[in-house]
Design a protein around this motif. Structure first.
Motif, mmCIF file in Angstrom:
data_model
loop_
_atom_site.group_PDB
_atom_site.id
_atom_site.type_symbol
_atom_site.label_atom_id
_atom_site.label_comp_id
_atom_site.label_asym_id
_atom_site.label_seq_id
_atom_site.Cartn_x
_atom_site.Cartn_y
_atom_site.Cartn_z
ATOM 1 N N MET A 1 0.847 -1.193 0.000
ATOM 2 C CA MET A 1 0.000 0.000 0.000
ATOM 3 C C MET A 1 0.880 1.240 0.000
ATOM 4 O O MET A 1 1.735 1.418 0.869
ATOM 5 N N THR A 2 0.733 2.120 -0.999
ATOM 6 C CA THR A 2 1.525 3.337 -1.098
ATOM 7 C C THR A 2 0.775 4.488 -0.448
ATOM 8 O O THR A 2 -0.369 4.769 -0.793
ATOM 9 N N PHE A 3 1.424 5.153 0.486
ATOM 10 C CA PHE A 3 0.753 6.214 1.226
ATOM 11 C C PHE A 3 0.979 7.557 0.558
ATOM 12 O O PHE A 3 2.114 7.934 0.257
ATOM 13 N N PRO A 4 -0.102 8.346 0.328
ATOM 14 C CA PRO A 4 0.045 9.650 -0.318
ATOM 15 C C PRO A 4 0.993 10.587 0.418
ATOM 16 O O PRO A 4 1.716 11.350 -0.205
ATOM 17 N N HIS A 5 0.998 10.535 1.760
ATOM 18 C CA HIS A 5 1.848 11.478 2.478
ATOM 19 C C HIS A 5 3.317 11.186 2.213
ATOM 20 O O HIS A 5 4.157 12.091 2.237
ATOM 21 N N LEU A 6 3.662 9.918 1.951
ATOM 22 C CA LEU A 6 5.037 9.578 1.619
ATOM 23 C C LEU A 6 5.366 9.980 0.184
ATOM 24 O O LEU A 6 6.482 10.390 -0.116
ATOM 25 N N ARG A 7 4.387 9.890 -0.714
ATOM 26 C CA ARG A 7 4.621 10.287 -2.101
ATOM 27 C C ARG A 7 4.833 11.789 -2.223
ATOM 28 O O ARG A 7 5.466 12.259 -3.180
ATOM 29 N N LEU A 8 4.343 12.569 -1.286
ATOM 30 C CA LEU A 8 4.583 14.006 -1.320
ATOM 31 C C LEU A 8 6.064 14.340 -1.158
ATOM 32 O O LEU A 8 6.497 15.424 -1.526
ATOM 33 N N SER A 9 6.835 13.420 -0.587
ATOM 34 C CA SER A 9 8.265 13.644 -0.393
ATOM 35 C C SER A 9 9.115 12.683 -1.208
ATOM 36 O O SER A 9 10.319 12.554 -0.977
ATOM 37 N N ALA A 10 8.505 12.030 -2.198
ATOM 38 C CA ALA A 10 9.197 10.951 -2.903
ATOM 39 C C ALA A 10 10.181 11.433 -3.951
ATOM 40 O O ALA A 10 10.999 10.663 -4.432
ATOM 41 N N ASN A 11 10.107 12.696 -4.357
ATOM 42 C CA ASN A 11 11.004 13.201 -5.397
ATOM 43 C C ASN A 11 11.708 14.455 -4.902
ATOM 44 O O ASN A 11 11.525 15.546 -5.453
ATOM 45 N N PRO A 12 12.530 14.336 -3.851
ATOM 46 C CA PRO A 12 13.164 15.527 -3.283
ATOM 47 C C PRO A 12 14.174 16.150 -4.239
ATOM 48 O O PRO A 12 14.826 15.456 -5.022
ATOM 49 N N THR A 277 -21.086 9.363 7.721
ATOM 50 C CA THR A 277 -21.190 9.908 9.071
ATOM 51 C C THR A 277 -19.834 10.022 9.753
ATOM 52 O O THR A 277 -19.723 10.606 10.831
ATOM 53 N N LEU A 278 -18.805 9.457 9.140
ATOM 54 C CA LEU A 278 -17.438 9.577 9.622
ATOM 55 C C LEU A 278 -16.594 10.176 8.507
ATOM 56 O O LEU A 278 -16.507 9.611 7.420
ATOM 57 N N ALA A 279 -15.991 11.335 8.774
ATOM 58 C CA ALA A 279 -15.111 11.996 7.804
ATOM 59 C C ALA A 279 -13.694 11.965 8.344
ATOM 60 O O ALA A 279 -13.428 12.450 9.451
ATOM 61 N N LEU A 280 -12.786 11.375 7.582
ATOM 62 C CA LEU A 280 -11.394 11.246 7.976
ATOM 63 C C LEU A 280 -10.546 12.292 7.262
ATOM 64 O O LEU A 280 -10.982 12.870 6.262
ATOM 65 N N SER A 287 -1.994 11.557 8.892
ATOM 66 C CA SER A 287 -3.093 11.035 9.711
ATOM 67 C C SER A 287 -3.887 10.002 8.932
ATOM 68 O O SER A 287 -4.209 8.918 9.443
ATOM 69 N N ARG A 288 -4.222 10.327 7.686
ATOM 70 C CA ARG A 288 -4.960 9.381 6.839
ATOM 71 C C ARG A 288 -4.156 8.109 6.638
ATOM 72 O O ARG A 288 -4.697 6.991 6.670
ATOM 73 N N SER A 289 -2.863 8.269 6.420
ATOM 74 C CA SER A 289 -2.008 7.096 6.197
ATOM 75 C C SER A 289 -1.965 6.195 7.426
ATOM 76 O O SER A 289 -1.976 4.970 7.306
ATOM 77 N N LEU A 290 -1.908 6.781 8.598
ATOM 78 C CA LEU A 290 -1.914 5.996 9.830
ATOM 79 C C LEU A 290 -3.204 5.187 9.958
ATOM 80 O O LEU A 290 -3.179 3.993 10.273
#
Length: 303
Positions: A1-12, A277-280, A287-290
């Protein structure tokens, strides 16, 4: 599973810190029409057609030139100008939080550059006077250092470490296992997130996790496991993610930062997310990745 928060830093980008005071090199790269420049008005950027716009140096207005570094064989700069000094209505200029949805779709390669530029812009915006003598500060090192004109003391960009954690209870992987989420009073009904807080002086990250959870919801946490981290210059944080195991389960919210907190099983989380009824938190957040790491799959709906 690839996490979006990690992809935000994947091409430094290569920050080329050794070039920040090399004026000849800086002038040469600024004269190169292939170099790229991000215009920042105060702490905001004006997207064009839903994308972050990059200019040539020849198109950029006068302002504080900030060297971001090199990516793809090109030098990248930011030019920081005072708010309102360039064309465009105020509502057309967005802070970093307003740009995150664009990065989550087709701007992932630009995210580290944007985080760098707006993180520095935030620091420059709030660091106006020397904390030792109150003297005026002058930018040096391509915007990465501020030097006092009176006492000569240097100021450098600061990053505040913040812990963000998903706390679980019950037999790991079992249907009865639960995770803990909380909500603030200002949030719309149904919005929940992981707990978070800043690390205090002299404190380890793991102890910050335990203290914040105990303070906010009265839960005692034992084992703490590192998950990952995410630059979060809103305005100057590094979000450091952890998984914690609860040693108690009775919730006692502090009624200050946290209005309510709940334990969710995977079945409850799925049903409520599907029902709306639940918004993440959004997909680009750690947070979403966790939450989805614990859940084991993607979930519908977001802030």
């Amino acid at each position: 599973m690839t996490f979006p928060h990690l992809r935000l830093s994947a091409n430094p980008h290569d920050r080329t810190g050794v070039r920040r005071k090399d004026q000849a090199w800086l002038d040469e790269r600024w004269a190169d029409p292939e170099s790229r420049v991000l215009l920042v008005s105060g702490t905001r950027v004006r997207p064009v057609s839903g994308r972050v716009p990059w200019l040539s140096p020849q198109e950029a207005p006068e302002g504080l030139r900030v060297l971001l570094g090199e990516q793809g064989g090109r030098a990248h700069f930011a030019v920081v100008v005072p708010p309102g000094s360039v064309p465009g209505e105020k509502h057309e200029w967005f802070p970093l939080r307003g740009l995150l949805p664009h990065l989550a779709t087709d701007g992932l390669d630009e995210a580290p550059l944007l985080f760098h530029a707006l993180g520095l812009a935030e620091w420059l915006h709030v660091t106006r006077f020397c904390p030792r003598c109150g003297g005026a500060l002058e930018a040096q090192a391509s915007g990465h250092e501020l030097v006092c004109s009176q006492c000569g003391r240097s100021q450098f960009p600061r990053t505040d470490p913040a812990v963000i954690m998903l706390v679980t209870a019950g037999e790991p992987g079992s249907p009865a296992e639960r995770c803990l989420l909380g909500r603030q009073a200002l949030w719309p009904e149904g919005r929940y997130s992981t707990l978070a807080g800043f690390c205090e002086p002299g404190e380890t990250l793991e102890d910050a996790v335990r203290r914040e959870v105990a303070e906010e919801v009265g839960i005692r946490v034992g084992e703490v496991e590192y998950f990952g981290n995410q630059p979060w210059p809103l305005p100057a944080s590094l979000m450091i993610g952890f998984l914690g195991r609860a040693e108690s389960t009775e919730i006692q919210v502090d009624d200050d930062e946290i209005e309510a907190a709940r334990w969710f099983t995977r079945e409850e989380m799925k049903a409520e997310a599907e029902a709306g009824t639940l918004a993440l938190p959004a997909g680009v957040s750690i947070s979403r990745s966790l939450v989805e790491h614990w859940y084991g799959d993607t979930l519908p709906g977001q802030w």
